[in-house]
Design a protein around this motif. Sequence first.
Motif, PDB file in Angstrom:
ATOM      1  N   VAL A  85      -5.718   7.988   1.860  1.00 39.54           N
ATOM      2  CA  VAL A  85      -5.912   7.663   3.271  1.00 39.54           C
ATOM      3  C   VAL A  85      -5.735   6.164   3.476  1.00 39.54           C
ATOM      4  CG1 VAL A  85      -7.480   7.791   5.255  1.00 39.54           C
ATOM      5  CG2 VAL A  85      -7.598   9.539   3.471  1.00 39.54           C
ATOM      6  N   GLU A  86      -4.889   5.785   4.436  1.00 43.62           N
ATOM      7  CA  GLU A  86      -4.758   4.370   4.803  1.00 43.62           C
ATOM      8  C   GLU A  86      -6.034   3.921   5.505  1.00 43.62           C
ATOM      9  OE1 GLU A  86       0.087   4.045   5.395  1.00 43.62           O
ATOM     10  OE2 GLU A  86      -1.213   3.890   7.152  1.00 43.62           O
ATOM     11  N   SER A  87      -6.634   2.876   4.985  1.00 49.30           N
ATOM     12  CA  SER A  87      -7.905   2.411   5.531  1.00 49.30           C
ATOM     13  C   SER A  87      -7.688   1.713   6.878  1.00 49.30           C
ATOM     14  CB  SER A  87      -8.548   1.450   4.532  1.00 49.30           C
ATOM     15  OG  SER A  87      -9.848   1.160   4.940  1.00 49.30           O
ATOM     16  N   PRO A  88      -8.541   2.009   7.870  1.00 52.50           N
ATOM     17  CA  PRO A  88      -8.415   1.330   9.170  1.00 52.50           C
ATOM     18  C   PRO A  88      -9.010  -0.063   9.084  1.00 52.50           C
ATOM     19  CG  PRO A  88     -10.322   2.770   9.180  1.00 52.50           C
ATOM     20  CD  PRO A  88      -9.677   2.939   7.833  1.00 52.50           C
ATOM     21  N   SER A  89      -8.677  -0.920  10.061  1.00 55.19           N
ATOM     22  CA  SER A  89      -9.322  -2.238  10.076  1.00 55.19           C
ATOM     23  C   SER A  89     -10.701  -2.095  10.695  1.00 55.19           C
ATOM     24  CB  SER A  89      -8.472  -3.257  10.828  1.00 55.19           C
ATOM     25  OG  SER A  89      -8.247  -2.789  12.123  1.00 55.19           O
ATOM     26  N   GLU A  90     -11.608  -2.987  10.238  1.00 57.96           N
ATOM     27  CA  GLU A  90     -13.017  -2.815  10.546  1.00 57.96           C
ATOM     28  C   GLU A  90     -13.386  -3.475  11.880  1.00 57.96           C
ATOM     29  OE1 GLU A  90     -15.345  -3.960   7.213  1.00 57.96           O
ATOM     30  OE2 GLU A  90     -17.058  -2.711   7.813  1.00 57.96           O
ATOM     31  N   THR A  91     -12.752  -3.026  12.960  1.00 59.12           N
ATOM     32  CA  THR A  91     -13.115  -3.552  14.284  1.00 59.12           C
ATOM     33  C   THR A  91     -13.311  -2.373  15.228  1.00 59.12           C
ATOM     34  OG1 THR A  91     -10.775  -3.655  14.859  1.00 59.12           O
ATOM     35  CG2 THR A  91     -11.780  -5.692  14.083  1.00 59.12           C
ATOM     36  N   LEU A  99       7.131   7.045   6.014  1.00 62.91           N
ATOM     37  CA  LEU A  99       7.457   6.359   4.761  1.00 62.91           C
ATOM     38  C   LEU A  99       7.005   7.129   3.523  1.00 62.91           C
ATOM     39  CD1 LEU A  99       6.450   2.737   5.899  1.00 62.91           C
ATOM     40  CD2 LEU A  99       8.729   3.794   5.892  1.00 62.91           C
ATOM     41  N   TYR A 100       6.213   8.184   3.721  1.00 56.47           N
ATOM     42  CA  TYR A 100       5.660   8.896   2.566  1.00 56.47           C
ATOM     43  C   TYR A 100       6.395  10.203   2.315  1.00 56.47           C
ATOM     44  CZ  TYR A 100       1.691   5.725   2.978  1.00 56.47           C
ATOM     45  OH  TYR A 100       0.901   4.612   3.020  1.00 56.47           O
ATOM     46  N   GLU A 101       6.535  10.536   1.030  1.00 59.80           N
ATOM     47  CA  GLU A 101       7.017  11.863   0.659  1.00 59.80           C
ATOM     48  C   GLU A 101       5.930  12.573  -0.119  1.00 59.80           C
ATOM     49  OE1 GLU A 101      10.940  12.118  -1.117  1.00 59.80           O
ATOM     50  OE2 GLU A 101      11.517  10.372   0.099  1.00 59.80           O
ATOM     51  N   GLN A 119       2.722   5.962  -2.844  1.00 63.14           N
ATOM     52  CA  GLN A 119       3.851   6.827  -3.188  1.00 63.14           C
ATOM     53  C   GLN A 119       3.942   7.024  -4.708  1.00 63.14           C
ATOM     54  OE1 GLN A 119       5.723   8.607  -0.865  1.00 63.14           O
ATOM     55  NE2 GLN A 119       6.306   9.694  -2.725  1.00 63.14           N
ATOM     56  N   ARG A 120       3.635   5.969  -5.476  1.00 65.21           N
ATOM     57  CA  ARG A 120       3.630   6.129  -6.953  1.00 65.21           C
ATOM     58  C   ARG A 120       2.583   7.162  -7.386  1.00 65.21           C
ATOM     59  NH1 ARG A 120       4.229   0.571  -7.340  1.00 65.21           N
ATOM     60  NH2 ARG A 120       2.067   0.258  -7.995  1.00 65.21           N
ATOM     61  N   ARG A 150       0.837  -1.199   0.000  1.00 59.80           N
ATOM     62  CA  ARG A 150       0.000   0.000   0.000  1.00 59.80           C
ATOM     63  C   ARG A 150       0.878   1.258   0.000  1.00 59.80           C
ATOM     64  NH1 ARG A 150      -4.584   0.515   4.517  1.00 59.80           N
ATOM     65  NH2 ARG A 150      -2.819   0.528   5.949  1.00 59.80           N
ATOM     66  N   VAL A 151       1.929   1.264   0.817  1.00 58.08           N
ATOM     67  CA  VAL A 151       2.828   2.424   0.851  1.00 58.08           C
ATOM     68  C   VAL A 151       3.408   2.659  -0.550  1.00 58.08           C
ATOM     69  CG1 VAL A 151       5.006   3.331   1.740  1.00 58.08           C
ATOM     70  CG2 VAL A 151       3.432   2.157   3.298  1.00 58.08           C
TER      71      VAL A 151
END
Length: 353
Positions: A326-332, A287-289, A263-264, A258-259
Amino acid sequence: MNVREARSNTSIWVIDPSSDVDAMEVKEAGAMLASGRLVAFPTETVYGLGADARNTDAVTRIFQAKGRPSDNPLIVHLHNVSQVESIAEHIPPLAHRLMERFWPGPLTVVVPVKPGIISERVTAGLNTVALRIPNHPVALALLREAGCPVAAPSANLSGRPSPTEASHVIHDLEGKIDGVVDGGPAQVGLESTVVEVRGDHIIVLRPGGITLDQLNDVSDNVTMEGAEASAPRSPGMKYRHYAPQGALTLVQGEAGERVQWIQRQIDEAKARGKLTGVLAFAEHEALYEADLVLSLGSKSHPEQAAHLLFRRLRKLDEHQIDYIWVESPSETGIGVALLNRLVKAAEGNVVRI
Ligand code: TXA
Ligand code: MG
């Protein structure tokens, strides 16, 4: 000096929730509500825009100030369970148990409404009313002072991220409302869970601050109303919501890939001269620029992301970011409500890597 009269006609009262709730300012704000004016106030979920729920003119002004569609009903806020009897036609036993268990708190319970008490503008003509007692000392003191049931949607312009700080309310509504009680940042950061009961069955119309697990403690029979239902029973769920100005993509999938994928996309957008932003969990933030990378807290503590999400979306707007991943959260746990808000903010733009 606790009061400041802004450039506009909107009064702003600053109240310290840990010490000031008996302050004159709360009495003044309560009296304004009782006299038919619009006052925004903090709750544990998000800021609400309040008006006397019995006063049709006042409630009509809420819809005008927010630009809210008139078929989207409002939640009525109370400070005491004894107020429910004067508003509800009857209280199903399971609804009563939910109120006892979770009030004051981030749960809204939809019950049949007694005709003739609450303005029909509040219920949008439905034969039910949504009720909640917020768990916030300033909200409770204000509701007690007002002495009336208070209709209050989130205090944002319709379609925008909900306000979790007084400054968000002022940004969206200054000059359009009579006052704002500033009680500091909202703790939960996402709105209440809206439920309806049928027999021993709890139907979740909108996920929120009370999780499905917590509801399961009260009844084994809990279901989420399908987001794709053709006529959602919580009318607000069909509208555009929470969206920042930039185009938001919600990205699911395994962390490492995902990172790289995000980034691409960032690099391509930058090459086209666009401003880029990422909302990432703290573990991946470095990890992101991108032009703006903001943390949603630790991925193992989704309540941090809940607390931060709406203010992060507003921050991205302040920086006029064109493209947001946006990094998706886990569904709990509260992740269910987080995901619900993010899918809406993304307007369906969800990618699985
Ligand atoms: O945490 C919250 O719930 C915040 C704070 C201010 O209390 N309020 C809030 O209100 O989020 P609002 O208006 O943004 O969302 C209310 C939701 C909408 O989805 C609306 O359609 C639903 O509650 N609702 C209100 N009355 C209803 C009813 N009678 N039946 C079904 N859904 C209802
Ligand atoms: Mg809202």
